[in-house]
Structure formats: structure tokens, C-alpha cells
Design a protein around this motif. Sequence first.
Motif, PDB file in Angstrom:
ATOM      1  N   SER A 222      74.171 -35.649 -16.335  1.00  0.00           N
ATOM      2  CA  SER A 222      75.361 -35.743 -16.777  1.00  0.00           C
ATOM      3  C   SER A 222      76.484 -35.624 -15.884  1.00  0.00           C
ATOM      4  CB  SER A 222      75.746 -34.665 -17.685  1.00  0.00           C
ATOM      5  OG  SER A 222      75.136 -33.191 -16.967  1.00  0.00           O
ATOM      6  N   ASP A 223      76.037 -35.169 -14.480  1.00  0.00           N
ATOM      7  CA  ASP A 223      76.841 -35.011 -13.071  1.00  0.00           C
ATOM      8  C   ASP A 223      77.170 -36.296 -12.376  1.00  0.00           C
ATOM      9  OD1 ASP A 223      74.454 -34.943 -12.269  1.00  0.00           O
ATOM     10  OD2 ASP A 223      74.735 -33.056 -11.036  1.00  0.00           O
ATOM     11  N   VAL A 224      76.565 -37.467 -12.816  1.00  0.00           N
ATOM     12  CA  VAL A 224      76.768 -38.674 -12.012  1.00  0.00           C
ATOM     13  C   VAL A 224      77.434 -39.651 -12.750  1.00  0.00           C
ATOM     14  CG1 VAL A 224      75.461 -40.568 -10.876  1.00  0.00           C
ATOM     15  CG2 VAL A 224      74.554 -38.370 -10.690  1.00  0.00           C
ATOM     16  N   ALA A 225      78.409 -40.015 -12.121  1.00  0.00           N
ATOM     17  CA  ALA A 225      78.848 -41.260 -12.675  1.00  0.00           C
ATOM     18  C   ALA A 225      78.320 -42.720 -12.725  1.00  0.00           C
ATOM     19  CB  ALA A 225      80.475 -41.732 -12.014  1.00  0.00           C
ATOM     20  N   THR A 226      77.710 -42.869 -13.773  1.00  0.00           N
ATOM     21  CA  THR A 226      76.732 -43.965 -14.009  1.00  0.00           C
ATOM     22  C   THR A 226      77.062 -45.172 -13.287  1.00  0.00           C
ATOM     23  OG1 THR A 226      77.280 -44.472 -16.347  1.00  0.00           O
ATOM     24  CG2 THR A 226      75.683 -42.784 -15.794  1.00  0.00           C
ATOM     25  N   ASP A 227      78.374 -45.756 -13.440  1.00  0.00           N
ATOM     26  CA  ASP A 227      78.917 -46.904 -12.859  1.00  0.00           C
ATOM     27  C   ASP A 227      79.443 -46.766 -11.563  1.00  0.00           C
ATOM     28  OD1 ASP A 227      81.144 -45.100 -13.429  1.00  0.00           O
ATOM     29  OD2 ASP A 227      82.507 -46.885 -14.366  1.00  0.00           O
ATOM     30  N   GLU A 228      78.970 -45.559 -10.650  1.00  0.00           N
ATOM     31  CA  GLU A 228      79.325 -45.287  -9.176  1.00  0.00           C
ATOM     32  C   GLU A 228      78.190 -44.955  -8.725  1.00  0.00           C
ATOM     33  OE1 GLU A 228      83.018 -43.152  -8.460  1.00  0.00           O
ATOM     34  OE2 GLU A 228      83.492 -43.468 -10.656  1.00  0.00           O
ATOM     35  N   LEU A 229      77.040 -45.875  -8.611  1.00  0.00           N
ATOM     36  CA  LEU A 229      75.921 -45.542  -7.985  1.00  0.00           C
ATOM     37  C   LEU A 229      75.683 -46.339  -6.920  1.00  0.00           C
ATOM     38  CD1 LEU A 229      73.358 -43.928  -7.961  1.00  0.00           C
ATOM     39  CD2 LEU A 229      72.202 -45.218  -9.574  1.00  0.00           C
ATOM     40  N   GLY A 230      75.361 -46.183  -5.766  1.00  0.00           N
ATOM     41  CA  GLY A 230      75.106 -46.648  -4.547  1.00  0.00           C
ATOM     42  C   GLY A 230      73.716 -46.425  -3.736  1.00  0.00           C
ATOM     43  N   GLY A 231      73.236 -47.454  -3.141  1.00  0.00           N
ATOM     44  CA  GLY A 231      71.944 -47.307  -2.441  1.00  0.00           C
ATOM     45  C   GLY A 231      72.072 -47.575  -1.044  1.00  0.00           C
ATOM     46  N   LEU A 232      71.368 -46.646  -0.166  1.00  0.00           N
ATOM     47  CA  LEU A 232      71.361 -47.016   1.211  1.00  0.00           C
ATOM     48  C   LEU A 232      70.201 -47.056   1.720  1.00  0.00           C
ATOM     49  CD1 LEU A 232      72.563 -46.747   4.149  1.00  0.00           C
ATOM     50  CD2 LEU A 232      72.872 -44.505   3.750  1.00  0.00           C
ATOM     51  N   GLY A 233      69.919 -47.941   2.404  1.00  0.00           N
ATOM     52  CA  GLY A 233      68.511 -48.245   2.984  1.00  0.00           C
ATOM     53  C   GLY A 233      68.517 -48.505   4.367  1.00  0.00           C
ATOM     54  N   VAL A 234      67.615 -47.919   4.937  1.00  0.00           N
ATOM     55  CA  VAL A 234      67.615 -47.756   6.655  1.00  0.00           C
ATOM     56  C   VAL A 234      66.406 -48.433   6.899  1.00  0.00           C
ATOM     57  CG1 VAL A 234      67.430 -46.666   8.693  1.00  0.00           C
ATOM     58  CG2 VAL A 234      68.634 -45.304   6.750  1.00  0.00           C
ATOM     59  N   CYS A 235      66.363 -49.658   7.928  1.00  0.00           N
ATOM     60  CA  CYS A 235      65.247 -50.310   8.434  1.00  0.00           C
ATOM     61  C   CYS A 235      64.385 -50.677   7.332  1.00  0.00           C
ATOM     62  CB  CYS A 235      64.178 -49.332   9.027  1.00  0.00           C
ATOM     63  SG  CYS A 235      62.996 -50.411  10.138  1.00  0.00           S
ATOM     64  N   ALA A 236      63.096 -50.566   7.048  1.00  0.00           N
ATOM     65  CA  ALA A 236      62.323 -51.457   6.186  1.00  0.00           C
ATOM     66  C   ALA A 236      62.705 -51.483   4.701  1.00  0.00           C
ATOM     67  CB  ALA A 236      60.808 -51.036   6.364  1.00  0.00           C
ATOM     68  N   SER A 237      63.283 -50.322   4.225  1.00  0.00           N
ATOM     69  CA  SER A 237      63.723 -50.155   2.948  1.00  0.00           C
ATOM     70  C   SER A 237      64.845 -50.767   2.627  1.00  0.00           C
ATOM     71  CB  SER A 237      64.115 -48.706   2.627  1.00  0.00           C
ATOM     72  OG  SER A 237      64.695 -48.077   3.213  1.00  0.00           O
ATOM     73  N   SER A 238      65.530 -51.591   3.629  1.00  0.00           N
ATOM     74  CA  SER A 238      66.694 -52.479   3.414  1.00  0.00           C
ATOM     75  C   SER A 238      66.640 -53.416   2.449  1.00  0.00           C
ATOM     76  CB  SER A 238      67.120 -53.002   4.674  1.00  0.00           C
ATOM     77  OG  SER A 238      67.654 -52.165   5.723  1.00  0.00           O
ATOM     78  N   GLY A 239      65.291 -54.236   2.695  1.00  0.00           N
ATOM     79  CA  GLY A 239      65.229 -55.348   1.689  1.00  0.00           C
ATOM     80  C   GLY A 239      64.689 -54.519   0.437  1.00  0.00           C
ATOM     81  N   TYR A 240      63.957 -53.399   0.437  1.00  0.00           N
ATOM     82  CA  TYR A 240      63.848 -52.943  -1.138  1.00  0.00           C
ATOM     83  C   TYR A 240      64.747 -52.595  -1.759  1.00  0.00           C
ATOM     84  CZ  TYR A 240      59.721 -52.200   1.987  1.00  0.00           C
ATOM     85  OH  TYR A 240      58.624 -51.788   2.763  1.00  0.00           O
ATOM     86  N   MET A 241      65.903 -51.964  -1.152  1.00  0.00           N
ATOM     87  CA  MET A 241      67.278 -51.623  -1.574  1.00  0.00           C
ATOM     88  C   MET A 241      67.884 -53.053  -2.249  1.00  0.00           C
ATOM     89  SD  MET A 241      68.435 -48.699  -2.099  1.00  0.00           S
ATOM     90  CE  MET A 241      68.116 -47.005  -1.778  1.00  0.00           C
ATOM     91  N   ILE A 242      67.943 -54.035  -1.146  1.00  0.00           N
ATOM     92  CA  ILE A 242      68.583 -55.209  -1.868  1.00  0.00           C
ATOM     93  C   ILE A 242      67.869 -55.768  -3.064  1.00  0.00           C
ATOM     94  CG2 ILE A 242      68.987 -57.709  -0.974  1.00  0.00           C
ATOM     95  CD1 ILE A 242      70.005 -56.494   1.780  1.00  0.00           C
ATOM     96  N   LYS A 243      66.650 -55.817  -2.973  1.00  0.00           N
ATOM     97  CA  LYS A 243      65.865 -56.312  -4.271  1.00  0.00           C
ATOM     98  C   LYS A 243      66.341 -55.469  -5.474  1.00  0.00           C
ATOM     99  CE  LYS A 243      61.408 -57.522  -5.845  1.00  0.00           C
ATOM    100  NZ  LYS A 243      61.511 -57.193  -7.475  1.00  0.00           N
ATOM    101  N   ALA A 244      66.342 -54.127  -5.445  1.00  0.00           N
ATOM    102  CA  ALA A 244      67.001 -53.239  -6.390  1.00  0.00           C
ATOM    103  C   ALA A 244      68.276 -53.656  -6.760  1.00  0.00           C
ATOM    104  CB  ALA A 244      66.532 -51.620  -5.967  1.00  0.00           C
ATOM    105  N   TYR A 245      69.010 -54.031  -5.948  1.00  0.00           N
ATOM    106  CA  TYR A 245      70.407 -54.536  -6.456  1.00  0.00           C
ATOM    107  C   TYR A 245      70.365 -55.591  -7.046  1.00  0.00           C
ATOM    108  CZ  TYR A 245      75.343 -55.063  -5.111  1.00  0.00           C
ATOM    109  OH  TYR A 245      76.776 -55.299  -5.014  1.00  0.00           O
ATOM    110  N   THR A 246      69.400 -56.713  -6.667  1.00  0.00           N
ATOM    111  CA  THR A 246      69.636 -57.751  -7.596  1.00  0.00           C
ATOM    112  C   THR A 246      69.166 -57.441  -9.066  1.00  0.00           C
ATOM    113  OG1 THR A 246      67.492 -58.498  -6.725  1.00  0.00           O
ATOM    114  CG2 THR A 246      69.220 -59.010  -5.474  1.00  0.00           C
ATOM    115  N   GLU A 247      68.219 -56.255  -9.201  1.00  0.00           N
ATOM    116  CA  GLU A 247      67.831 -55.785 -10.318  1.00  0.00           C
ATOM    117  C   GLU A 247      68.770 -54.965 -11.113  1.00  0.00           C
ATOM    118  OE1 GLU A 247      63.857 -54.435  -9.947  1.00  0.00           O
ATOM    119  OE2 GLU A 247      63.271 -56.480  -8.752  1.00  0.00           O
ATOM    120  N   ASN A 248      69.885 -54.956 -10.571  1.00  0.00           N
ATOM    121  CA  ASN A 248      71.034 -54.088 -11.167  1.00  0.00           C
ATOM    122  C   ASN A 248      70.739 -52.652 -11.167  1.00  0.00           C
ATOM    123  OD1 ASN A 248      72.738 -56.435 -11.972  1.00  0.00           O
ATOM    124  ND2 ASN A 248      71.188 -56.761 -13.597  1.00  0.00           N
TER     125      ASN A 248
END
Length: 317
Positions: free
Chosen positions: A122-148
Motif C-alpha cells: 500500500s505504500d508503493v505507487a504501483t505506476d511508479e516502479l523502477g528497476g536498477l541493474g548493475v553489471c550482469a543484472s542489467s540484462g535481467y532488468m531489461i528483460k523484466a522491463y520488456t515483460e512489463n
Amino acid sequence: MKKLLVALSLLISVSVVAQKNIAMEKVNFKSQGVQLTGDIFYPANYDQASQYPAIIVTGAWTTVKEQMPMLYAKKLAGKGFITMVFDFRGWGESEGDNRYLEDPIRKTEDIVAAAEYLKSRSDVATDELGGLGVCASSGYMIKAYTENAFNSVAIVAPWLHNEEIATPVYGGEESVKSLIAAGDKAQKEFESTGKLQIITAASTTDKNSLMYQAPYYTEEDRGLIPEFDNKFNLASWRPWLTFDAIQYADKIPGKVLFVESESIALPQGSKAFKAIAGNKVVSVNLPGVTQFDFYDQAEPVEKSVNSVAAFMKKELK
């Protein structure tokens, strides 16, 4: 009444840690039926009755949440975000078998599960959620982004590869075939006996370690902390070497921030991705900053955090 009970539950479960006005809550959630453990950091003057933009932070391969993800998460909480770090399945405090597996698909599933967990709060604005990936997890974050999973994504010191890029990095075609064969053998061993084929992730003395004499990972005042598993499952080789992060360049739903330099470990991956994604990538270049410097050195981290915070405040609105 339901919201009141949720608020009371949070008050009971929150472990408040006084670290420069940042409060921390240890949480659990499930991914593919497996319980994962994470830490949430709150901005100053946090009010449970309000909603905040939130950012999930993930780190380099083989790392746990207490390494570079936590450093970035704490600093971003200081910029007004609720932030979250967590251990992937089979790593750190999280449950899961076939441990210490660097599987981009499995880790992406965990990122999506973490995003779903935050969106349920309830304390998170569901339409204001971001991801930050460092190094290897950059690709994982981007894949998750394409999955909305996210409304926007940023990556720092991006490691983005496909098979074409990875093959020369790992010694050429014969070397890659050998690594994948060893990985397949390890996977079959696990499936038949439950035994893991593990090597040391980083060492200054073990030449057979994954990252022999690598900075950060082998330094006690940097990445070599007690929480670091410092292990690598040989079954990781096939999922890691065959992962294609570049394919998502034309699938990202919105802009992505790259905080990078010409001195990162895999600049060719960043260039390949940007060549396809075009103006959907916003690039911030920090000249001369190396891959490992992005992990924990004061000036590049501060500049990276400022860039990510500014980007997120713009894109998440």
C-alpha cells in the motif's frame, strides 16, 4: 480495516536501522514457489499512509544483496524512493536448490516476482516502479522491463551480451563449447544425485576460480564481505553463455538509462544494444570509470546515483 491491519503488521515487522536516517525492513516473498529474502529501505520522514515511487536494485553476477545493490539502494532511498534489494533463488539468505546458479532466465523471474511484491504494498505507487541493474543484472532488468515488470529501468556499468559477443570474451568457440559441456555435465549430476559442482567465485590464490585476482570481489574492504557466498555453480555455463540480452533492444517499452564509460568491462555490448534501441537509450558517460569502480567508489557511485534518481523522477511520473 484491512489497510489498518496491514499498517499494524508493518509496524510490528519493520526492523528499523538508524543509518543516516534510513529505515530498513527485512521482507520475504515468493518466486516460483520459493521463498526469497529482501531488504527494503525507506526515505526520510517515511509515512505509511503515503505512496512512494520505488526502485528494485540488483547487482553483478554471483553477488548478494549486501554488496553493490545495498549501497545503491541506501543512497537512492536518500533521494526519496522506497528501494528494495533481495537475494536471488539459491543465493545468500534466499531459499532454493541448485544453489549459486547464474541463470539469467531464473533471475529475471525473481526480479518480476520482486516487482509484483512491491506493487502489492500500500505504500508503493504501483505506476511508479523502477528497476536498477548493475553489471550482469542489467540484462535481467531489461528483460523484466520488456515483460512489463517496471515503468522504467536504469542500468549502471552495463554487461550486455549475446553469443556472438560472449564467445571471444570466453576464449573462442572451442572454449565456449568446453564450458557449456562442463555445465551440462554438472546439471545432469545435480538432477541425478542432487550434488552441486561448485568452484570458488573469486580468489587471489586459486587459479581455477571464476574470477582469479579480480578487484572488488577479492578485497575485504570492498566486495569480499562475510555475506558473499563466493561460489559459482558450473551448471551456470549454458544459461549464462547462451543468454541474449541484445535481443531485447527493440522490445523495450520505453526509455532506459545507461550510466557507463568506455572503460567498462564490455563496452561492445552496450554499443550493440544502443545501435538497435536508438533514442530509447539515454546514456550518461563517466569517462575513465572502470567496471569495479562503479560498484563502490565514492565519486562514480554518487554520480551514478544522481543520474539514476533524476532519470527516475522524470520517467516515473
